[in-house]
Design an enzyme around this catalytic site. Structure first.
Site, PDB file in Angstrom:
ATOM      1  N   ARG A   1       0.889  -1.170   0.000  1.00 19.84           N
ATOM      2  CA  ARG A   1       0.000   0.000   0.000  1.00 19.84           C
ATOM      3  C   ARG A   1       0.920   1.211   0.000  1.00 19.84           C
ATOM      4  NH1 ARG A   1      -5.388   0.623   2.446  1.00 19.84           N
ATOM      5  NH2 ARG A   1      -5.885  -1.511   1.877  1.00 19.84           N
TER       6      ARG A   1
ATOM      7  N   SER B   1      -8.341   0.447  -1.383  1.00 23.00           N
ATOM      8  CA  SER B   1      -9.520   0.506  -0.517  1.00 23.00           C
ATOM      9  C   SER B   1      -9.969   1.955  -0.298  1.00 23.00           C
ATOM     10  CB  SER B   1      -9.235  -0.206   0.796  1.00 23.00           C
ATOM     11  OG  SER B   1     -10.403  -0.335   1.551  1.00 23.00           O
TER      12      SER B   1
ATOM     13  N   ASP C   1     -17.227   1.540   1.089  1.00 18.30           N
ATOM     14  CA  ASP C   1     -15.973   2.223   0.779  1.00 18.30           C
ATOM     15  C   ASP C   1     -15.659   1.952  -0.697  1.00 18.30           C
ATOM     16  OD1 ASP C   1     -15.227  -0.426   0.984  1.00 18.30           O
ATOM     17  OD2 ASP C   1     -13.373  -0.029   2.074  1.00 18.30           O
TER      18      ASP C   1
ATOM     19  N   THR D   1      -6.223  -8.644  15.289  1.00 20.58           N
ATOM     20  CA  THR D   1      -6.856  -7.606  14.478  1.00 20.58           C
ATOM     21  C   THR D   1      -6.608  -7.848  12.995  1.00 20.58           C
ATOM     22  OG1 THR D   1      -6.191  -6.174  16.273  1.00 20.58           O
ATOM     23  CG2 THR D   1      -7.121  -5.115  14.349  1.00 20.58           C
TER      24      THR D   1
ATOM     25  N   LYS E   1     -13.782  -9.604   4.439  1.00 19.05           N
ATOM     26  CA  LYS E   1     -14.933  -8.728   4.615  1.00 19.05           C
ATOM     27  C   LYS E   1     -15.577  -8.446   3.259  1.00 19.05           C
ATOM     28  CE  LYS E   1     -11.789  -4.771   5.191  1.00 19.05           C
ATOM     29  NZ  LYS E   1     -10.502  -5.461   5.268  1.00 19.05           N
TER      30      LYS E   1
END
Length: 611
Positions: free
Chosen positions: A61, A163, A320, A398, A436
């Protein structure tokens, strides 16, 4: 310059730039670097060339632009060459099974980079090695890539997306053959393979020819059909959906979600949601929002609220830009809008998924092999529901990579994984996508809203009912900004050697007494007989969880991608304790005590979250 006269006084930098100009065939990024050299812009060159983008479990990213620290044609080729080599070593049947590649609508005209361009270069790399590639012919939501990996039994998947990051960024997200994001040690293995394959292979730049190769297939139509067929397993109230009067607004925030959420509603026979006209078409400039992140709440939803007011709609759904997350807001009796937190939506969707499951399953024993998951910094509401209803609840570290991989393990053992979520508005409502998915979640939420409307119940009222039945779970999450790694380290080290005593954690925080401590940086857990934490530990990131005698839980952790120290707090009350004002004040006091005693923002010069 042509004769190798490039000198910045920094040998390593000179070497990196020289190698770049030898390898880079994109005229835009190459000339950007040449201009920096001509101008002697050493600082700018250092920014682009001092360190290669780190390939982690979330892939890459970074901003689009020239150099090894940015996303561009050359770094995509290098990354894919490394990934391809790693897959060749991992799978003997890579050439039979192949990979899938998807992309969103991001683009950066200045450097000539775009998600589509990056995806076709990645395809060229694999095809040059005789690996079949399923390359989507158009933009897709991120969840379509893990769905395709599982559905077609492929070795791996790549999604080119950043994203909800700012518009100049892009990313490269990787899925393994089990349909979940990669976890360690794959990231290290891929990273090493990238370093060993930096020189572009002869065919790697040849995206045009690759797109004509018989090894290239377009899975778009097939996957579109199969995905919407798969999510219909979670549609339980067709008759209600057909006749529902509820009006819903949907925004895709200039991303890829619009067409797919319309199709998902259609698959559930729900009336199509009203689309926010200014935001429904993909636009890499995200012109109407400061940040394209629906987690930021109201600013991103301004246009949705205005449309809802015009149409008389009571609910807003927002994805998103890569449509793997979902935010929901509801108009309240007094006319104001309530944006639900990720934890509140986790409670609503978890309750709904279990309710629908229970109606389908009359066998009382079946609940014993039923599981729900959430990440350790998310609300413990699912734990409370599980205790009362008799199914299993597990928490993971997480991030959805952990939940996806754990779900795959459970599914392989013949268990049913009904639902998983994280507080960052991520929900997995169907085991056909082990990540997700904001598209299936939107349709399932649409059905839940329509069902509740037949009972004259709003989402807010239903949330209260859930809390009344299973116990109030009130959470408060925020963060401080800190750019100094030494300050962060000493802040956490002070908590591990509290009051100057080595390896000793605090037992009090202001007036609140601490009943347990778990430190996932060191692997300590005071609750376990052997004092060893069950969840995987990572010494490279900071994370400590305190449990308080009053039912409070607080986790402090560093962010993997931003200069933040985050905190997540929750007060879990027993069913029957419904003095909400008192519970909220208790949590506010607890947070104040944690900030004052553990963060010490004045002493550590921490910047609070900007309002």
């Amino acid at each position: 310059m042509e004769n190798g006269s490039l000198t910045t006084g920094d040998t390593e930098l000179d070497q990196a730039v020289r190698q770049w100009l030898q390898y880079d065939k994109n005229p835009k990024t190459a000339s950007m670097v040449q201009d920096m050299v001509k101008e002697g812009a050493v600082e700018a060159l250092k920014k682009c060339f001092s360190s290669r983008m780190e390939f982690g479990t979330a892939g890459l990213r970074a901003a689009m632009g020239p150099g090894i620290s940015c996303m561009n044609d050359l770094t995509i080729i290098q990354t894919t060459q490394g990934f391809c080599r790693y897959l060749e070593d991992s799978f003997e049947n890579l050439k039979e099974r192949g990979v899938v590649i998807g992309y969103d609508a991001r683009a950066h005209p200045t450097s000539g980079g775009s998600s589509k361009r990056f995806a076709s270069l990645a395809a060229a790399v694999f095809i040059s090695r005789g690996v079949p590639v399923h390359l989507f012919s158009d933009i897709t939501p991120t969840p379509f890539v893990p769905f395709t990996v599982s559905h077609l039994g492929l070795c791996a998947g790549i999604m080119v997306t950043a994203s909800h990051n700012p518009k100049q960024d892009n990313g490269y997200k990787v899925y393994w053959e089990n349909g979940a994001q990669i976890v360690s040690p794959h990231d290290k293995g891929i990273s090493t393979a990238i370093e060993e394959n930096l020189e572009p292979w002869p065919e790697s730049w040849n995206a045009e020819d690759a797109l004509k190769s018989p090894l290239l297939k377009d899975p778009y139509q097939d996957i579109h059909t199969e995905y919407f067929k798969a999510i219909q397993k979670h549609c339980h109230h067709r008759e209600i959906n057909k006749s529902s009067e509820v009006k819903i607004v949907h925004t895709s925030v200039h991303g890829v979600g619009h067409a797919f959420v319309q199709s998902a509603f259609k698959a559930f026979e729900l009336h199509p949601p009203y689309a926010v006209e200014e935001q429904k078409d993909p636009d890499p400039d995200f012109p109407t929002v400061k940040y394209p992140n629906p987690e930021e709440g109201e600013g991103v939803l301004t246009l949705s609220f205005a449309l809802a007011e015009r149409e008389g709609a009571t609910v807003v759904l927002a994805n998103d830009p890569d449509a793997d997350r979902l935010a929901i807001a509801e108009k309240q009796e007094g006319g104001q809008w309530r944006v639900f937190s990720g934890n509140e939506l986790g409670a609503l969707l978890g309750w709904w998924m279990f309710r629908c499951w229970k109606q389908q399953n009359s066998d009382t024993g079946a609940v014993k092999s039923l599981y729900m998951l959430s990440s350790t910094v998310s609300s413990k509401i699912l734990r409370a529901i599980a205790l009362k209803e008799g199914f299993h609840f597990e928490e993971t570290l997480t991030g959805f990579k952990w939940m996806g991989n754990r779900a795959r393990d459970l599914l392989d053992q013949g268990k049913t994984v009904l639902f998983a979520f994280e507080e960052a508005i991520g929900y997995m409502c169907s085991p056909s996508v082990l990540d997700k998915d904001g598209v299936s979640a939107a349709a399932i939420a649409g059905e839940m809203i329509s069902y509740l409307a037949t009972k004259n119940t709003s989402l807010s009222q239903q949330l209260t009912t859930i809390y009344e039945e299973y116990g109030y779970h009130i959470s408060k999450n925020s963060y401080f900004i800190c750019h100094d790694q030494d300050v962060i380290r000493s802040l956490f080290e002070r908590l591990r050697n509290y009051g100057g005593q080595k390896d000793s954690y605090p037992t009090q925080c202001g007036r609140f007494s601490i009943s347990a401590v778990r430190d996932l940086t060191t692997g300590y857990d005071s609750n376990r007989p052997d004092k060893k934490a069950v969840l995987p530990t990572s010494s490279s990131s900071q994370m400590i969880t305190f449990t308080f005698s009053n039912g409070g839980v607080a986790t402090m952790r560093t962010s993997g991608t931003e200069p933040k120290i985050k905190y997540y707090t929750e007060l879990c009350a027993a069913p029957g304790n419904s003095d909400v004002a008192h519970l909220k004040k208790e949590l506010d006091d607890l947070v104040d005590a944690i900030v004052e005693n553990f963060f010490e923002p004045q002493k550590n010069k921490l910047q609070p979250k900007p309002e």
